[in-house]
Design a protein around this motif. Structure first.
Motif, PDB file in Angstrom:
ATOM      1  N   ALA A  35      32.253  66.379 -47.900  1.00  0.00           N
ATOM      2  CA  ALA A  35      33.179  66.306 -49.031  1.00  0.00           C
ATOM      3  C   ALA A  35      33.775  64.907 -49.102  1.00  0.00           C
ATOM      4  CB  ALA A  35      34.274  67.355 -48.874  1.00  0.00           C
ATOM      5  N   TRP A  36      33.155  64.059 -49.886  1.00  0.00           N
ATOM      6  CA  TRP A  36      33.608  62.672 -50.006  1.00  0.00           C
ATOM      7  C   TRP A  36      34.420  62.462 -51.277  1.00  0.00           C
ATOM      8  CZ3 TRP A  36      34.454  58.558 -47.240  1.00  0.00           C
ATOM      9  CH2 TRP A  36      34.571  57.315 -47.844  1.00  0.00           C
ATOM     10  N   GLU A  37      33.918  62.920 -52.377  1.00  0.00           N
ATOM     11  CA  GLU A  37      34.576  62.732 -53.669  1.00  0.00           C
ATOM     12  C   GLU A  37      35.406  63.962 -54.029  1.00  0.00           C
ATOM     13  OE1 GLU A  37      34.398  59.989 -55.560  1.00  0.00           O
ATOM     14  OE2 GLU A  37      33.005  58.974 -54.213  1.00  0.00           O
ATOM     15  N   VAL A  38      36.384  63.757 -54.894  1.00  0.00           N
ATOM     16  CA  VAL A  38      37.192  64.870 -55.390  1.00  0.00           C
ATOM     17  C   VAL A  38      36.254  65.897 -56.017  1.00  0.00           C
ATOM     18  CG1 VAL A  38      38.931  65.557 -57.078  1.00  0.00           C
ATOM     19  CG2 VAL A  38      39.200  63.413 -55.806  1.00  0.00           C
ATOM     20  N   GLY A  39      36.406  67.146 -55.619  1.00  0.00           N
ATOM     21  CA  GLY A  39      35.598  68.233 -56.158  1.00  0.00           C
ATOM     22  C   GLY A  39      34.329  68.529 -55.387  1.00  0.00           C
ATOM     23  N   ASP A  40      33.932  67.645 -54.472  1.00  0.00           N
ATOM     24  CA  ASP A  40      32.708  67.875 -53.685  1.00  0.00           C
ATOM     25  C   ASP A  40      32.738  69.213 -52.954  1.00  0.00           C
ATOM     26  OD1 ASP A  40      31.515  65.502 -54.396  1.00  0.00           O
ATOM     27  OD2 ASP A  40      31.856  64.504 -52.461  1.00  0.00           O
ATOM     28  N   ILE A  41      33.890  69.602 -52.468  1.00  0.00           N
ATOM     29  CA  ILE A  41      33.997  70.807 -51.653  1.00  0.00           C
ATOM     30  C   ILE A  41      33.625  72.063 -52.444  1.00  0.00           C
ATOM     31  CG2 ILE A  41      36.443  71.372 -52.048  1.00  0.00           C
ATOM     32  CD1 ILE A  41      34.632  71.351 -48.649  1.00  0.00           C
ATOM     33  N   LEU A  42      33.772  72.013 -53.754  1.00  0.00           N
ATOM     34  CA  LEU A  42      33.480  73.188 -54.592  1.00  0.00           C
ATOM     35  C   LEU A  42      32.025  73.630 -54.500  1.00  0.00           C
ATOM     36  CD1 LEU A  42      35.538  72.164 -57.737  1.00  0.00           C
ATOM     37  CD2 LEU A  42      36.190  73.777 -55.937  1.00  0.00           C
TER      38      LEU A  42
END
Length: 147
Positions: free
Chosen positions: A125-132
């Motif tokens: 998870a590097w960028e905002v929203g990657d974790i989704l």
């Protein structure tokens, strides 16, 4: 003689600005103390505590460290709790995140009756929203449902 910020003995705008900043700092410190007390009372009252942090350079974030540090006054009252850990990081594997988990365990090992119930590793998870789009998102959801 006590210096009173509320007494305006001069029209110096620089001095007025210094006084204003002092008042803001005092209010901020008071709010911080109140928030810490509220958080600590919430932790004492809770049955389950989730410690979640983004991982920067393989350590927990400063905000979580501050929360943990502020429990020192009453950490013995945080007893018999279930703990869940959630960590997110840009790295693609769990292994490098173990240092962070060990740091969280260092805190919970000081607490009477603390039980580790689950860990979610939000890797990649590097960028905002990657974790989704990562499995950790669903794992955290499912873990939450089981509490």
């Amino acid at each position: 003689m006590r210096h009173d910020d509320s007494a305006n003995t001069t029209d110096d705008p620089k001095l007025a600005l210094v006084r204003q900043r002092r008042r803001v700092i005092r209010r901020t410190q008071l709010l911080s103390v109140r928030a810490s007390r509220t958080l600590l009372e919430s932790m004492i009252a809770a049955d389950v505590i989730v410690l979640a942090t983004p991982v920067y350079f393989f350590g927990k974030c400063a905000q979580l460290k501050t929360v943990i540090d502020r429990t020192v006054a009453r950490y013995t009252a945080i007893a018999n709790k279930e703990f869940y850990f959630i960590v997110t990081a840009a790295v693609g594997s769990k292994r490098p995140l173990e240092r962070t988990i060990e740091g969280l365990r260092g805190f919970t090992s000081c607490l009477t009756g603390a039980k580790e119930k689950g860990i979610v590793y939000g890797t990649g998870a590097w960028e905002v929203g990657d974790i989704l789009s990562r499995p950790a998102f669903e794992e955290a959801y499912e873990m939450g449902k089981s509490v």
